[in-house]
Motif scaffolding. Sequence first.
Motif, PDB file in Angstrom:
ATOM      1  N   TYR A   1      10.138  32.086   3.746  1.00  0.00           N
ATOM      2  CA  TYR A   1      11.324  32.020   4.966  1.00  0.00           C
ATOM      3  C   TYR A   1      10.722  30.705   5.653  1.00  0.00           C
ATOM      4  CZ  TYR A   1      13.804  32.461   9.159  1.00  0.00           C
ATOM      5  OH  TYR A   1      14.628  31.906  10.211  1.00  0.00           O
ATOM      6  N   ARG A   2      12.000  29.937   5.728  1.00  0.00           N
ATOM      7  CA  ARG A   2      11.915  28.619   6.831  1.00  0.00           C
ATOM      8  C   ARG A   2      13.274  28.760   7.462  1.00  0.00           C
ATOM      9  NH1 ARG A   2      11.750  23.437   4.341  1.00  0.00           N
ATOM     10  NH2 ARG A   2      12.934  22.933   6.344  1.00  0.00           N
ATOM     11  N   PRO A   3      13.216  28.412   8.985  1.00  0.00           N
ATOM     12  CA  PRO A   3      14.293  28.453   9.834  1.00  0.00           C
ATOM     13  C   PRO A   3      15.360  27.518   9.252  1.00  0.00           C
ATOM     14  CG  PRO A   3      12.342  28.112  11.046  1.00  0.00           C
ATOM     15  CD  PRO A   3      12.040  28.000   9.419  1.00  0.00           C
ATOM     16  N   LYS A   4      16.680  27.855   9.493  1.00  0.00           N
ATOM     17  CA  LYS A   4      17.644  27.047   8.688  1.00  0.00           C
ATOM     18  C   LYS A   4      17.713  25.796   9.439  1.00  0.00           C
ATOM     19  CE  LYS A   4      22.099  28.246  10.914  1.00  0.00           C
ATOM     20  NZ  LYS A   4      23.271  29.056  10.862  1.00  0.00           N
ATOM     21  N   VAL A   5      18.465  24.762   8.868  1.00  0.00           N
ATOM     22  CA  VAL A   5      18.261  23.285   9.396  1.00  0.00           C
ATOM     23  C   VAL A   5      19.572  23.171  10.120  1.00  0.00           C
ATOM     24  CG1 VAL A   5      18.754  21.025   8.836  1.00  0.00           C
ATOM     25  CG2 VAL A   5      17.175  22.298   7.384  1.00  0.00           C
ATOM     26  N   SER A   6      19.613  22.856  11.444  1.00  0.00           N
ATOM     27  CA  SER A   6      20.850  22.952  12.352  1.00  0.00           C
ATOM     28  C   SER A   6      21.489  21.527  12.173  1.00  0.00           C
ATOM     29  CB  SER A   6      20.471  22.780  13.637  1.00  0.00           C
ATOM     30  OG  SER A   6      19.566  23.999  14.080  1.00  0.00           O
TER      31      SER A   6
ATOM     32  N   LYS B   1      19.289  24.558   3.843  1.00  0.00           N
ATOM     33  CA  LYS B   1      20.476  24.803   4.750  1.00  0.00           C
ATOM     34  C   LYS B   1      20.692  26.028   5.585  1.00  0.00           C
ATOM     35  CE  LYS B   1      25.528  24.610   4.485  1.00  0.00           C
ATOM     36  NZ  LYS B   1      26.698  24.375   3.744  1.00  0.00           N
ATOM     37  N   LEU B   2      20.196  27.328   4.899  1.00  0.00           N
ATOM     38  CA  LEU B   2      20.378  28.404   5.646  1.00  0.00           C
ATOM     39  C   LEU B   2      19.356  29.128   6.159  1.00  0.00           C
ATOM     40  CD1 LEU B   2      23.034  29.980   2.822  1.00  0.00           C
ATOM     41  CD2 LEU B   2      23.409  28.840   5.175  1.00  0.00           C
ATOM     42  N   GLY B   3      18.089  28.773   5.497  1.00  0.00           N
ATOM     43  CA  GLY B   3      16.931  29.359   6.029  1.00  0.00           C
ATOM     44  C   GLY B   3      16.818  30.991   5.553  1.00  0.00           C
ATOM     45  N   PHE B   4      15.980  31.150   4.305  1.00  0.00           N
ATOM     46  CA  PHE B   4      15.976  32.592   3.976  1.00  0.00           C
ATOM     47  C   PHE B   4      14.668  32.654   2.879  1.00  0.00           C
ATOM     48  CE2 PHE B   4      19.286  30.651   1.226  1.00  0.00           C
ATOM     49  CZ  PHE B   4      18.464  30.342  -0.033  1.00  0.00           C
ATOM     50  N   SER B   5      14.254  33.700   2.469  1.00  0.00           N
ATOM     51  CA  SER B   5      13.147  33.734   1.676  1.00  0.00           C
ATOM     52  C   SER B   5      13.741  34.253   0.341  1.00  0.00           C
ATOM     53  CB  SER B   5      12.151  35.042   1.849  1.00  0.00           C
ATOM     54  OG  SER B   5      11.617  34.867   3.245  1.00  0.00           O
ATOM     55  N   ALA B   6      13.141  33.588  -0.916  1.00  0.00           N
ATOM     56  CA  ALA B   6      13.684  33.968  -1.881  1.00  0.00           C
ATOM     57  C   ALA B   6      12.644  34.220  -3.154  1.00  0.00           C
ATOM     58  CB  ALA B   6      14.534  32.651  -2.588  1.00  0.00           C
ATOM     59  N   ILE B   7      13.004  34.958  -4.123  1.00  0.00           N
ATOM     60  CA  ILE B   7      12.088  35.336  -5.025  1.00  0.00           C
ATOM     61  C   ILE B   7      12.905  35.044  -6.565  1.00  0.00           C
ATOM     62  CG2 ILE B   7      10.899  37.030  -6.726  1.00  0.00           C
ATOM     63  CD1 ILE B   7      10.810  38.912  -4.034  1.00  0.00           C
ATOM     64  N   VAL B   8      12.172  34.218  -7.383  1.00  0.00           N
ATOM     65  CA  VAL B   8      12.824  33.663  -8.454  1.00  0.00           C
ATOM     66  C   VAL B   8      12.010  33.971  -9.571  1.00  0.00           C
ATOM     67  CG1 VAL B   8      13.571  31.410  -9.602  1.00  0.00           C
ATOM     68  CG2 VAL B   8      13.541  31.648  -7.046  1.00  0.00           C
ATOM     69  N   ILE B   9      12.582  34.227 -10.805  1.00  0.00           N
ATOM     70  CA  ILE B   9      11.876  34.290 -11.955  1.00  0.00           C
ATOM     71  C   ILE B   9      12.306  33.614 -13.122  1.00  0.00           C
ATOM     72  CG2 ILE B   9      13.586  36.530 -12.665  1.00  0.00           C
ATOM     73  CD1 ILE B   9      11.123  37.577 -14.106  1.00  0.00           C
TER      74      ILE B   9
END
Length: 177
Positions: free
Chosen positions: A172-177, A107-115
């Motif tokens: 990162y991926r662009p947010k979905v409009s 929905k928002l488009g961001f990068s994430a690090i998950v442990i």
Amino acid sequence: MTLKSESGEWYTPIGTTFVDMCNRYGFIPMLDVAGTPNHNMSPYINFYYDKKSDSLSQDWTIMIKDRNRSSKVRSYYIEQAPPGIWMNCPTANQQEFLYKLREQWLKLGFSAIVILPVNVMSSDGWWDNIENPKDAGEPITYKPLYHRVPFLFMGEKDSSARNAYISVHFKYRPKVS
């Protein structure tokens, strides 16, 4: 008094684990979606959601000062997706966090690090939100952590985790409009 085995308050050590993952994936997250006021990750992470703010019930956005509209007299803020998210969620609701992470990422488009502990790889949350989307070409990667993570309990250094852990990178991926 909370027993260690009953607590979800295990913090990520800033040093080796957090910094190593930031270096590995090439960014520093701004928002911890499963944070706590008792574990300050600054100067790295500037924003966090804790139990009280309940990140599972809202969009994962932050308020940033709008430099174009702000003046010496008044500040204006805009709500936006953070450029990066950190997630080391409590094991008690790991599945909910995995579903919420992918929903917000799309929905928002961001990068994430998950442990995550390795045993999560046998769960529906893993397959629905990480493995199957990765196999379908979505920009998600993961890698096992070489060492046992020395999590902090209630802010104090504890022995290393008994489980093996993996880091997951939602690129990162662009947010979905």
